[in-house]
Design an enzyme around this catalytic site. Structure first.
Site, PDB file in Angstrom:
ATOM      1  N   THR A  17      -8.748   5.198  -9.170  1.00  0.00           N
ATOM      2  CA  THR A  17      -7.841   6.351  -9.116  1.00  0.00           C
ATOM      3  C   THR A  17      -6.419   5.914  -8.744  1.00  0.00           C
ATOM      4  OG1 THR A  17      -8.388   6.699  -6.784  1.00  0.00           O
ATOM      5  CG2 THR A  17      -9.702   7.922  -8.400  1.00  0.00           C
ATOM      6  N   LEU A  20      -2.115   1.115 -10.023  1.00  0.00           N
ATOM      7  CA  LEU A  20      -2.187  -0.008 -10.956  1.00  0.00           C
ATOM      8  C   LEU A  20      -3.107   0.321 -12.133  1.00  0.00           C
ATOM      9  CD1 LEU A  20      -1.393  -3.044 -11.406  1.00  0.00           C
ATOM     10  CD2 LEU A  20      -3.639  -3.577 -10.486  1.00  0.00           C
ATOM     11  N   ASP A 180      -1.998 -13.309 -11.558  1.00  0.00           N
ATOM     12  CA  ASP A 180      -0.559 -13.377 -11.339  1.00  0.00           C
ATOM     13  C   ASP A 180       0.007 -12.867 -12.665  1.00  0.00           C
ATOM     14  OD1 ASP A 180       2.150 -14.224 -11.572  1.00  0.00           O
ATOM     15  OD2 ASP A 180       1.816 -15.585  -9.900  1.00  0.00           O
ATOM     16  N   HIS A 181       0.486 -11.629 -12.665  1.00  0.00           N
ATOM     17  CA  HIS A 181       0.760 -11.021 -13.980  1.00  0.00           C
ATOM     18  C   HIS A 181       1.890 -11.724 -14.729  1.00  0.00           C
ATOM     19  CE1 HIS A 181       3.888  -8.687 -11.870  1.00  0.00           C
ATOM     20  NE2 HIS A 181       4.410  -8.438 -13.044  1.00  0.00           N
ATOM     21  N   ASP A 238       6.230 -11.653  -1.735  1.00  0.00           N
ATOM     22  CA  ASP A 238       5.960 -10.749  -2.852  1.00  0.00           C
ATOM     23  C   ASP A 238       6.227 -11.424  -4.203  1.00  0.00           C
ATOM     24  OD1 ASP A 238       5.339  -8.108  -3.852  1.00  0.00           O
ATOM     25  OD2 ASP A 238       7.460  -7.871  -4.328  1.00  0.00           O
ATOM     26  N   HIS A 243       4.818 -15.563  -8.356  1.00  0.00           N
ATOM     27  CA  HIS A 243       5.431 -15.593  -9.689  1.00  0.00           C
ATOM     28  C   HIS A 243       6.464 -16.715  -9.847  1.00  0.00           C
ATOM     29  CE1 HIS A 243       3.457 -11.801  -9.682  1.00  0.00           C
ATOM     30  NE2 HIS A 243       4.427 -11.114  -9.117  1.00  0.00           N
TER      31      HIS A 243
HETATM   32  N1  LIG Z   1       0.707  -0.860  -8.364  1.00  0.00           N
HETATM   33  C1  LIG Z   1       1.247  -1.961  -8.865  1.00  0.00           C
HETATM   34  O1  LIG Z   1       2.185  -1.938  -9.666  1.00  0.00           O
HETATM   35  C2  LIG Z   1       0.719  -3.291  -8.462  1.00  0.00           C
HETATM   36  C3  LIG Z   1      -0.369  -3.405  -7.627  1.00  0.00           C
HETATM   37  N2  LIG Z   1      -0.858  -4.636  -7.323  1.00  0.00           N
HETATM   38  C4  LIG Z   1      -2.020  -4.779  -6.454  1.00  0.00           C
HETATM   39  O2  LIG Z   1      -3.099  -3.996  -6.967  1.00  0.00           O
HETATM   40  C5  LIG Z   1      -3.895  -3.481  -5.911  1.00  0.00           C
HETATM   41  C6  LIG Z   1      -3.964  -1.964  -6.039  1.00  0.00           C
HETATM   42  O3  LIG Z   1      -2.666  -1.437  -5.953  1.00  0.00           O
HETATM   43  P1  LIG Z   1      -2.351   0.099  -6.281  1.00  0.00           P
HETATM   44  O4  LIG Z   1      -3.120   0.572  -7.439  1.00  0.00           O
HETATM   45  O5  LIG Z   1      -0.874   0.191  -6.320  1.00  0.00           O
HETATM   46  O6  LIG Z   1      -2.879   0.833  -4.958  1.00  0.00           O
HETATM   47  P2  LIG Z   1      -3.160   2.387  -4.760  1.00  0.00           P
HETATM   48  O7  LIG Z   1      -2.959   2.641  -3.305  1.00  0.00           O
HETATM   49  O8  LIG Z   1      -2.454   3.220  -5.737  1.00  0.00           O
HETATM   50  O9  LIG Z   1      -4.717   2.514  -5.080  1.00  0.00           O
HETATM   51  C7  LIG Z   1      -5.718   2.117  -4.185  1.00  0.00           C
HETATM   52  C8  LIG Z   1      -7.076   2.508  -4.741  1.00  0.00           C
HETATM   53  O10 LIG Z   1      -8.065   2.151  -3.798  1.00  0.00           O
HETATM   54  C9  LIG Z   1      -8.932   3.274  -3.582  1.00  0.00           C
HETATM   55  N3  LIG Z   1      -9.472   3.170  -2.222  1.00  0.00           N
HETATM   56  C10 LIG Z   1      -8.784   3.085  -1.062  1.00  0.00           C
HETATM   57  N4  LIG Z   1      -9.622   2.954  -0.028  1.00  0.00           N
HETATM   58  C11 LIG Z   1     -10.871   2.929  -0.551  1.00  0.00           C
HETATM   59  C12 LIG Z   1     -12.168   2.803   0.010  1.00  0.00           C
HETATM   60  N5  LIG Z   1     -12.396   2.671   1.321  1.00  0.00           N
HETATM   61  N6  LIG Z   1     -13.226   2.805  -0.833  1.00  0.00           N
HETATM   62  C13 LIG Z   1     -13.060   2.960  -2.164  1.00  0.00           C
HETATM   63  N7  LIG Z   1     -11.859   3.069  -2.743  1.00  0.00           N
HETATM   64  C14 LIG Z   1     -10.775   3.070  -1.943  1.00  0.00           C
HETATM   65  C15 LIG Z   1      -8.023   4.469  -3.810  1.00  0.00           C
HETATM   66  O11 LIG Z   1      -8.701   5.608  -4.214  1.00  0.00           O
HETATM   67  P3  LIG Z   1      -9.230   6.770  -3.241  1.00  0.00           P
HETATM   68  O12 LIG Z   1      -8.090   7.158  -2.384  1.00  0.00           O
HETATM   69  O13 LIG Z   1      -9.692   7.837  -4.195  1.00  0.00           O
HETATM   70  O14 LIG Z   1     -10.341   6.145  -2.511  1.00  0.00           O
HETATM   71  C16 LIG Z   1      -7.222   3.982  -5.014  1.00  0.00           C
HETATM   72  O15 LIG Z   1      -7.973   4.138  -6.189  1.00  0.00           O
HETATM   73  C17 LIG Z   1      -3.228  -3.989  -4.625  1.00  0.00           C
HETATM   74  O16 LIG Z   1      -3.838  -5.205  -4.268  1.00  0.00           O
HETATM   75  C18 LIG Z   1      -1.785  -4.253  -5.047  1.00  0.00           C
HETATM   76  O17 LIG Z   1      -1.172  -5.230  -4.236  1.00  0.00           O
HETATM   77  C19 LIG Z   1      -0.319  -5.790  -7.840  1.00  0.00           C
HETATM   78  C20 LIG Z   1       0.768  -5.745  -8.668  1.00  0.00           C
HETATM   79  C21 LIG Z   1       1.400  -4.500  -9.029  1.00  0.00           C
HETATM   80  O1  LIG Z   2       4.238  -8.490  -8.323  1.00  0.00           O
HETATM   81  C1  LIG Z   2       5.268  -7.850  -8.298  1.00  0.00           C
HETATM   82  O2  LIG Z   2       6.041  -7.834  -9.404  1.00  0.00           O
HETATM   83  C2  LIG Z   2       6.976  -6.784  -9.605  1.00  0.00           C
HETATM   84  C3  LIG Z   2       7.925  -7.291 -10.694  1.00  0.00           C
HETATM   85  O3  LIG Z   2       7.184  -7.463 -11.858  1.00  0.00           O
HETATM   86  P1  LIG Z   2       7.895  -7.367 -13.277  1.00  0.00           P
HETATM   87  O4  LIG Z   2       6.831  -7.668 -14.239  1.00  0.00           O
HETATM   88  O5  LIG Z   2       8.430  -5.960 -13.383  1.00  0.00           O
HETATM   89  O6  LIG Z   2       9.008  -8.353 -13.241  1.00  0.00           O
HETATM   90  C4  LIG Z   2       7.734  -6.440  -8.354  1.00  0.00           C
HETATM   91  O7  LIG Z   2       8.499  -5.273  -8.568  1.00  0.00           O
HETATM   92  C5  LIG Z   2       6.758  -6.165  -7.239  1.00  0.00           C
HETATM   93  O8  LIG Z   2       7.489  -5.950  -6.028  1.00  0.00           O
HETATM   94  C6  LIG Z   2       5.806  -7.324  -7.059  1.00  0.00           C
HETATM   95  O9  LIG Z   2       4.775  -6.932  -6.161  1.00  0.00           O
END
Ligand SMILES: NC(=O)C1=CN([C@@H]2O[C@H](COP(=O)(O)OP(=O)(O)OC[C@H]3O[C@@H](n4cnc5c(N)ncnc54)[C@H](OP(=O)(O)O)[C@@H]3O)[C@@H](O)[C@H]2O)C=CC1
Ligand SMILES: O=C1O[C@H](COP(=O)(O)O)[C@@H](O)[C@H](O)[C@H]1O
Length: 498
Positions: A17, A20, A180-181, A238, A243
Site C-alpha cells: 500500500t 514506492l 540500487d535503482h 542517501d 548511487h
Molecule cells: N518511495 C520512494 O520513492 C523510495 C523508497 N525507497 C525505499 O522503499 C521502502 C518503502 O518506501 P515507501 O514505499 O516510500 O514507504 P511507505 O511508508 O510509503 O510504505 C510503507 C509500507 O509498509 C507497510 N507497513 C508498515 N508497517 C507495517 C507492518 N508492521 N506490517 C506490514 N506492513 C507494514 C505500509 O502499509 P500499512 O500502513 O497499510 O501497513 C506501507 O505499505 C523503504 O525502504 C524506502 O527507503 C527507496 C527508494 C525510493
Molecule cells: O534513492 C534516492 O534517489 C532519489 C533520486 O533518484 P533519481 O532517480 O530521481 O535521481 C532521491 O531523491 C532520494 O532522496 C534517494 O533516497
C-alpha cells in the site's frame, strides 16, 4: 537468458500500500506485462496492515498504472493476477495465511514454486521478514526463492553487517537482490558499453589521458515529506554511499573477463578496495557539505521542512574527491556532488581528458582551447556527447569547439525501460549484475562512515546555500585548489550542438 525466458513466478510484495509500490513497482510490472516479459504464469500477492481486499487492491494497482501511462490495454487482465492479504510483518500468524495463499496461487498459475519476496518497507522490518519467510516455510518450495531489498541497507557498516547476517540466515547471497535503482538506469548501464564496446575509449581510460572525472546528481526537489528519514540519513548516506559510489566504481573498475555478474562484481570490488581511505583528519580536505536555506519564491529552508530539527546539522548537499591508489588511476581525481534544491534536475558524468602537449592553433580573443570531454547524460536526457575542437571555417589557424552527440530519443526513449522495470525483470530472470552485492555495500559503508563520523563531531555553519542555487562555495573551492572547476550542467546539454 533471453528476455522471453522469464520464468513463471509469484511475487510477494511487502509494503503493497506504500509510496514506492504505487509510484514505481505497479507501473513497472505493467510495462513488463505489456511487453510480454511476464508469462501468463505470474501472480502478485500484496501485503500490508491495511484491511483491504482483492478488489480494493486491484483498483489501487489499476489507478497507479493509469496515473503513469496513457496506454491502458489489457489492464483488467493484468490486475486479475493481483491478490491482497492484510498482514502485519511482526505477527507470526499472518505468515501462515500468507503461505496458504502462496501455495494456492502456485497451483492455480503453475508457478513451479518460484518466489520473489520484494521488501518495499522500512528497513527495520527486513530482518524480521526474512526470518519469518524461512521459519514459516514460505521459502520451502521446489522453485527459487529470491529476496529483493530496498535501500537503505543499514545506516553504517555495523548496522549493515547485522542486517546482512540476519538475512543470510534465511537466504544465500546469490538469492539476495539489493536494489540500487541507479544501476537500472539505461545510461548507467551504458557506462560499461561505452568503455568496453569502443576501441576509442578504453586505451585512453587511465591517468595518462584523463585529467579528472566529475559526477553530478542534482535535484530540484527538497526533502518533501521525507524529513523524518532524511534527518537520520542526509545526502551522504542517501545518495553518496550507494548511487554515487556505484557510478564511480563502474567508471574506475578494470575490464571484467565477461559481463557475467560475478566477473563484474569482482572488478567493482577491486575498485572499491583501491579507493584511498579517508581519516578523521583528512575528511575535510576531500569532502564538503551544505544545507539549503530559504530561497526565492517562498522556498523553505531545510530547517523549516516537516519533521526536521530547526537546528539540524544534516547535510542536503555533498561534494567530494575520491582518489584511487592504483596504477590506472593514480593522480586522477573523481569528483562527485549531489544535492537537493539545486537549480535543475540533472545527472551527468563528465570525463575530462588531459590537454594536448603542444598547441598549434589558437582561439579568438585569446580564449584557451577547450579540453576534450566525454559527457554521459544519465537523466533527464539520455545520451553521450563528445566535445572536440575543429578548425573554424574560414580561419586557417583558429579552432572552435564542436560536439558529437548521441541522444537516446524518439522511438528509443519510448521503449527505454524504467530503472525499476529492468531491475524487477532481472530479479525474475536471476540476473544479479545490476544489484549491489554485500562486499560492495560493506566497502562503501566503510568509506562513508569516516566522513559521517567526522561531520557528526563538528557542527557545520548551516545553512550555506539558498534553495534553488548551485550549492555552497566550498564545493567550487574543492576543485579550484586542484586547478579544476565543475563543468556547468546547462552548458553540457546533449541537444545543444555548436
Ligand atoms: N518511495 C520512494 O520513492 C523510495 C523508497 N525507497 C525505499 O522503499 C521502502 C518503502 O518506501 P515507501 O514505499 O516510500 O514507504 P511507505 O511508508 O510509503 O510504505 C510503507 C509500507 O509498509 C507497510 N507497513 C508498515 N508497517 C507495517 C507492518 N508492521 N506490517 C506490514 N506492513 C507494514 C505500509 O502499509 P500499512 O500502513 O497499510 O501497513 C506501507 O505499505 C523503504 O525502504 C524506502 O527507503 C527507496 C527508494 C525510493
Ligand atoms: O534513492 C534516492 O534517489 C532519489 C533520486 O533518484 P533519481 O532517480 O530521481 O535521481 C532521491 O531523491 C532520494 O532522496 C534517494 O533516497
Amino acid at each position: 537468458m533471453k528476455q522471453s525466458e522469464t520464468p513463471s513466478a509469484l511475487t510477494i510484495l511487502f509494503g503493497a500500500t506504500g509510496d514506492l509500490a504505487k509510484r514505481k513497482l505497479y507501473p513497472s510490472l505493467y510495462r513488463l506485462y505489456r511487453k510480454g516479459h511476464l508469462s501468463s504464469g505470474f501472480a502478485v500477492i500484496g501485503t500490508a496492515r491495511r484491511e483491504w481486499d482483492n478488489d480494493i487492491f486491484r483498483e489501487h494497482v489499476k489507478k497507479s498504472v493509469m496515473e503513469s501511462t496513457a496506454v491502458q490495454e489489457q489492464i483488467d487482465e493484468f490486475i486479475s493476477h493481483f491478490y491482497y492479504l492484510p498482514h502485519d510483518v511482526s505477527d507470526s500468524d499472518s505468515y501462515v495465511a500468507l503461505r496458504t495463499l502462496a501455495n494456492d496461487l502456485d497451483n492455480k498459475y503453475a508457478l513451479g514454486g518460484n518466489r520473489l519476496f520484494y521488501l518495499a518497507m522500512a528497513p527495520e522490518f527486513f530482518g524480521t521478514i526474512a526470518d519469518h519467510l524461512k521459519e514459516d516455510g514460505l521459502t520451502d518450495t521446489e522453485g527459487f526463492g529470491r529476496l529483493v531489498i530496498e535501500k537503505p541497507f543499514g545506516h553504517d557498516l555495523p548496522s549493515a553487517q547485522e542486517l546482512n547476517e540476519q538475512i543470510r540466515r534465511s537466504f544465500d547471497e546469490k538469492d539476495i537482490y539489493r536494489i540500487d535503482h541507479y544501476l537500472g538506469k539505461e545510461m548507467v548501464q551504458n557506462i560499461e558499453a561505452i568503455r568496453f564496446a569502443n576501441a576509442l575509449f578504453e586505451p585512453l581510460w587511465n591517468n595518462r589521458y584523463i585529467s579528472n572525472i566529475q559526477i553530478t546528481s542534482s535535484e530540484t526537489l527538497g526533502v518533501e515529506e521525507r524529513g523524518g528519514y532524511y534527518e537520520t540519513s542526509g545526502a551522504l548516506k542517501d545518495m553518496v554511499q550507494n548511487h554515487m559510489l556505484q557510478m564511480v566504481s563502474l567508471l574506475a573498475m578494470e575490464p571484467p573477463i565477461s559481463l557475467q555478474d560475478d566477473d563484474i562484481r569482482r572488478e567493482k570490488v577491486r575498485a572499491f578496495r583501491s579507493m584511498r581511505p579517508l581519516t578523521l583528519e583528512t575528511v575535510n580536505d576531500y569532502f564538503v557539505r551544505g544545507q539549503y536555506g530559504p530561497g526565492e519564491d517562498g522556498m523553505l529552508g531545510y530547517r523549516e521542512e516537516l519533521n526536521v530539527n530547526p537546528e539540524s546539522n544534516t547535510e542536503t548537499y555533498v561534494a567530494g574527491k575520491v582518489m584511487f591508489d592504483n596504477f590506472r588511476w593514480a593522480g586522477v581525481p573523481f569528483y562527485i556532488r549531489t544535492g537537493k534544491r539545486m537549480p535543475l534536475k540533472s545527472t551527468k558524468i563528465v570525463v575530462q581528458f588531459k590537454d594536448i602537449p603542444m598547441n598549434l592553433y589558437y582561439r579568438p580573443d585569446d580564449q584557451e582551447m577547450e579540453p576534450n570531454l566525454l559527457v554521459i547524460h544519465i537523466q533527464p536526457e539520455e545520451g553521450i556527447t563528445l566535445h572536440l575542437n575543429a578548425k573554424r571555417a574560414g580561419h586557417q589557424l583558429q579552432t572552435t569547439p564542436v560536439k558529437l552527440s548521441y541522444a537516446n530519443s524518439g522511438v528509443d526513449v519510448m521503449n527505454t525501460p524504467e530503472a525499476y522495470e529492468k531491475l524487477i525483470h532481472d530479479a525474475m530472470r536471476g540476473d544479479s549484475t545490476n544489484f549491489t552485492h554485500w562486499d560492495e555495500v560493506a566497502l562503501s559503508w566503510s568509506f562513508v562512515d569516516v566522513i559521517a563520523e567526522a561531520w557528526r563531531n563538528e557542527k557545520a555553519a548551516f545553512p550555506n546555500y539558498p534553495a534553488g542555487t548551485k550549492g555552497p562555495k566550498a564545493s567550487d573551492e574543492l576543485l579550484e585548489k586542484d586547478g579544476f572547476f565543475w563543468w556547468p550542467m546547462n552548458m553540457l546539454d546533449v541537444n545543444i550542438c555548436n
